[in-house]
Design an enzyme around this catalytic site. Sequence first.
Site, PDB file in Angstrom:
ATOM      1  N   LYS A  60      14.587 -24.988 -15.823  1.00 47.38           N
ATOM      2  CA  LYS A  60      15.766 -24.175 -16.196  1.00 47.38           C
ATOM      3  C   LYS A  60      16.591 -25.196 -17.207  1.00 47.38           C
ATOM      4  CE  LYS A  60      16.193 -26.439 -12.259  1.00 47.38           C
ATOM      5  NZ  LYS A  60      15.617 -26.539 -10.951  1.00 47.38           N
ATOM      6  N   GLY A  79      13.831 -20.775  -7.049  1.00 50.72           N
ATOM      7  CA  GLY A  79      12.536 -21.359  -6.422  1.00 50.72           C
ATOM      8  C   GLY A  79      11.592 -20.377  -6.070  1.00 50.72           C
ATOM      9  N   GLY A 101      13.368 -33.371  -1.439  1.00 50.51           N
ATOM     10  CA  GLY A 101      12.894 -32.878  -2.549  1.00 50.51           C
ATOM     11  C   GLY A 101      13.645 -31.564  -3.136  1.00 50.51           C
ATOM     12  N   GLU A 126      17.892 -32.301  -8.050  1.00 55.07           N
ATOM     13  CA  GLU A 126      17.191 -32.744  -9.406  1.00 55.07           C
ATOM     14  C   GLU A 126      17.297 -34.153  -9.529  1.00 55.07           C
ATOM     15  OE1 GLU A 126      16.389 -30.360 -11.709  1.00 55.07           O
ATOM     16  OE2 GLU A 126      16.322 -29.007 -10.047  1.00 55.07           O
ATOM     17  N   ASP A 139      23.140 -26.989 -12.786  1.00 57.53           N
ATOM     18  CA  ASP A 139      21.575 -26.251 -12.306  1.00 57.53           C
ATOM     19  C   ASP A 139      22.101 -24.883 -12.078  1.00 57.53           C
ATOM     20  OD1 ASP A 139      18.865 -26.724 -11.631  1.00 57.53           O
ATOM     21  OD2 ASP A 139      19.665 -25.758  -9.767  1.00 57.53           O
ATOM     22  N   LYS A 177      20.579 -21.738 -14.488  1.00 62.95           N
ATOM     23  CA  LYS A 177      19.678 -20.661 -13.802  1.00 62.95           C
ATOM     24  C   LYS A 177      20.634 -19.174 -14.181  1.00 62.95           C
ATOM     25  CE  LYS A 177      18.106 -23.511 -10.139  1.00 62.95           C
ATOM     26  NZ  LYS A 177      18.221 -23.897  -8.770  1.00 62.95           N
TER      27      LYS A 177
HETATM   28  P1  NAP Z   1       9.984 -34.734  -9.762  1.00 56.98           P
HETATM   29  O1  NAP Z   1       9.748 -34.912  -8.467  1.00 56.98           O
HETATM   30  O2  NAP Z   1      11.163 -35.845 -10.451  1.00 56.98           O
HETATM   31  O3  NAP Z   1       8.666 -34.961 -10.813  1.00 56.98           O
HETATM   32  C1  NAP Z   1       8.877 -35.060 -12.035  1.00 56.98           C
HETATM   33  C2  NAP Z   1       7.393 -35.401 -12.498  1.00 56.98           C
HETATM   34  O4  NAP Z   1       7.357 -35.503 -14.041  1.00 56.98           O
HETATM   35  C3  NAP Z   1       6.830 -36.814 -12.146  1.00 56.98           C
HETATM   36  O5  NAP Z   1       5.529 -36.636 -11.518  1.00 56.98           O
HETATM   37  C4  NAP Z   1       6.880 -37.911 -13.240  1.00 56.98           C
HETATM   38  O6  NAP Z   1       6.072 -38.731 -13.511  1.00 56.98           O
HETATM   39  C5  NAP Z   1       6.738 -36.685 -14.567  1.00 56.98           C
HETATM   40  N1  NAP Z   1       7.062 -37.003 -15.666  1.00 56.98           N
HETATM   41  C6  NAP Z   1       8.477 -37.223 -15.941  1.00 56.98           C
HETATM   42  N2  NAP Z   1       8.799 -37.577 -17.287  1.00 56.98           N
HETATM   43  C7  NAP Z   1       7.480 -37.652 -17.842  1.00 56.98           C
HETATM   44  C8  NAP Z   1       6.972 -37.827 -19.011  1.00 56.98           C
HETATM   45  N3  NAP Z   1       7.713 -38.373 -20.070  1.00 56.98           N
HETATM   46  N4  NAP Z   1       5.642 -37.983 -19.299  1.00 56.98           N
HETATM   47  C9  NAP Z   1       4.848 -37.436 -18.216  1.00 56.98           C
HETATM   48  N5  NAP Z   1       5.149 -37.384 -17.096  1.00 56.98           N
HETATM   49  C10 NAP Z   1       6.542 -37.136 -16.771  1.00 56.98           C
HETATM   50  O7  NAP Z   1      10.596 -33.552 -10.220  1.00 56.98           O
HETATM   51  P2  NAP Z   1      10.384 -32.099  -9.536  1.00 56.98           P
HETATM   52  O8  NAP Z   1      11.308 -31.766  -8.187  1.00 56.98           O
HETATM   53  O9  NAP Z   1       9.041 -31.805  -9.243  1.00 56.98           O
HETATM   54  O10 NAP Z   1      10.826 -31.106 -10.748  1.00 56.98           O
HETATM   55  C11 NAP Z   1      10.035 -30.806 -11.557  1.00 56.98           C
HETATM   56  C12 NAP Z   1      10.623 -29.614 -12.455  1.00 56.98           C
HETATM   57  O11 NAP Z   1      10.424 -28.342 -11.794  1.00 56.98           O
HETATM   58  C13 NAP Z   1      12.222 -29.963 -12.933  1.00 56.98           C
HETATM   59  O12 NAP Z   1      12.183 -29.143 -14.241  1.00 56.98           O
HETATM   60  C14 NAP Z   1      12.886 -29.118 -11.844  1.00 56.98           C
HETATM   61  O13 NAP Z   1      14.152 -28.733 -12.493  1.00 56.98           O
HETATM   62  C15 NAP Z   1      12.026 -27.895 -11.569  1.00 56.98           C
HETATM   63  N6  NAP Z   1      12.287 -27.470 -10.278  1.00 56.98           N
HETATM   64  C16 NAP Z   1      12.417 -28.307  -9.130  1.00 56.98           C
HETATM   65  C17 NAP Z   1      12.544 -27.747  -7.803  1.00 56.98           C
HETATM   66  C18 NAP Z   1      12.444 -28.466  -6.578  1.00 56.98           C
HETATM   67  O14 NAP Z   1      12.798 -27.716  -5.465  1.00 56.98           O
HETATM   68  N7  NAP Z   1      12.052 -29.816  -6.752  1.00 56.98           N
HETATM   69  C19 NAP Z   1      12.656 -26.293  -7.739  1.00 56.98           C
HETATM   70  C20 NAP Z   1      12.415 -25.432  -8.964  1.00 56.98           C
HETATM   71  C21 NAP Z   1      12.390 -26.063 -10.149  1.00 56.98           C
HETATM   72  P3  NAP Z   1       5.977 -39.881 -12.004  1.00 56.98           P
HETATM   73  O15 NAP Z   1       5.506 -39.308 -10.969  1.00 56.98           O
HETATM   74  O16 NAP Z   1       4.875 -40.812 -12.569  1.00 56.98           O
HETATM   75  O17 NAP Z   1       7.443 -40.434 -12.379  1.00 56.98           O
HETATM   76  N1  HSE Z   2      17.642 -28.702  -7.449  1.00 59.72           N
HETATM   77  C1  HSE Z   2      17.306 -27.258  -7.338  1.00 59.72           C
HETATM   78  C2  HSE Z   2      18.221 -26.612  -6.388  1.00 59.72           C
HETATM   79  C3  HSE Z   2      15.894 -27.069  -7.315  1.00 59.72           C
HETATM   80  O1  HSE Z   2      18.572 -27.390  -5.426  1.00 59.72           O
HETATM   81  O2  HSE Z   2      18.232 -25.516  -6.215  1.00 59.72           O
HETATM   82  C4  HSE Z   2      15.591 -25.593  -7.376  1.00 59.72           C
HETATM   83  O3  HSE Z   2      15.660 -24.995  -8.698  1.00 59.72           O
END
Ligand code: NAP
Ligand code: HSE
Length: 437
Positions: free
Chosen positions: A107, A136, A189, A192, A203, A207
Amino acid sequence: MNNVMRVGIAGLGTVGASVIRLLRRQSEALRARTGRQIEVVAVSARDRKLDRRIDLEGLEWFDDPVRMAETAEIDLFVELMGGDEGAARKSVEAALLRGKGVVTANKALLAKHGMALAALAESSKAPLAFEASVAGGIPIVKTLREGLAGNRIERVYGILNGTCNYILSRMEEEGLSFEECLKEAQRLGYAEADPTFDIGGFDTAHKLSILTSLAFGTQVDAQAIHIEGIQSITLADLESAEELGYRIKLLGVAQRTPSGIEQRVHPTMVPLSSSIAQVMGVTNAVTVDADAVKELTLVGPGAGGDATASAVVADIADVAKGIRSAPFGLPVASLAKPGHPEMREHQGGYYVRLSVEDRPGAAAAIATRLAERKISLESIMQKAPGASRHGGKPGEPVPVVLITYATTEASIREALDAAMGDGYIAAKPQVIRIERE
Ligand code: NAP
Ligand code: HSE
């Protein structure tokens, strides 16, 4: 269309790893539903050695996600890295430029570059899908874009950040500190990579900017959003809110006004009897007020690996089926400017917590300042020194909590500034807007 769709996934963290697991677990069902075999063939992350508890055997590894986006070995690029510039932006652009579909949960990227990326997708005739970017696991993007196409929407609002709702719920239910609750949300998890995005309201604003565009047919304009986070919310506020029949939620609200679409993110008092007040923990809720459907509320998990993967996989399935919608519901050139109403024009009720010197004339002086601006009170509560569970000793200023009927932001701010000048108020007032269903 080839019977196999080859997918490259950039980002193997909370969401990326869950997406791979879900695609594998639902592989047969997805083939039946889309008529195609969805195969993850390539991945990219920063640390190749990290144990991610997923089998990456046989998948091509890319240190550089841009190279993966460019390779002819994949048909669809799935961006799950995060960040509004750098690798995320470059790789999404690279994929779209080559006419490859993109699915993303990012987002922050869409709030900043959504219009340019949608234009690129349009000119390349490539799908750009982002269901997981808002709320989500709740399919709100599709609901607004397709499900409510026959409606004129007046307001869209909701709890859009799981981390903040989790923190506020845990503080209220368990009496835990802000810091403890944030640590829990990070461990689960939900947060952010930089949790300031969550607790500072950014955030939610990212959204909201996407929802506003989809709901009102306007350009994404995150700069126009008034943003306040939850850092200033204390246990005393949560306690007083409940005593007065309210609960505090971080809401994102976009609504039509005569001067354009008002977009705001701030801690909000919602009546305890409202459905949004019942939404606790990491759960999100989005309510849409519209002419035909009247009111529609979607409730579901707002963050976390599995819930987010559910939305990402839904987008992947759409791309496999050949579905390509205008990303924001209309061609980019047809999206209007949303306007930028001033927060001073905002109309609504207010919760005000004052720390007041305990001496004669204080209450009368405050009441006079409110009356001068024609602000009428729904309720007023003064606590004896030491009555709150969260502080106050005899002789110290006492908490006075006011709930106003509808007024304007300008009036309440002016009244409080004037009251501060009278010398009875010992600290900056806590002001929280009220939102009614
Ligand atoms: P995360 O756990 O921090 O994972 C990020 C991943 O991206 C890691 O595997 C990291 O590699 C990789 N990465 C970062 N920079 C990189 C680069 N330059 N080249 C290659 N790989 C790279 O984040 P997440 O929670 O999964 O979130 C990912 C996305 O989904 C974000 O945009 C977030 O806003 C969105 N999102 C998250 C949630 C949630 O509940 N977590 C919900 C909705 C949306 P390494 O593992 O090797 O460090
Ligand atoms: N950090 C975000 C939240 C992840 O807590 O809602 C889902 O977009």
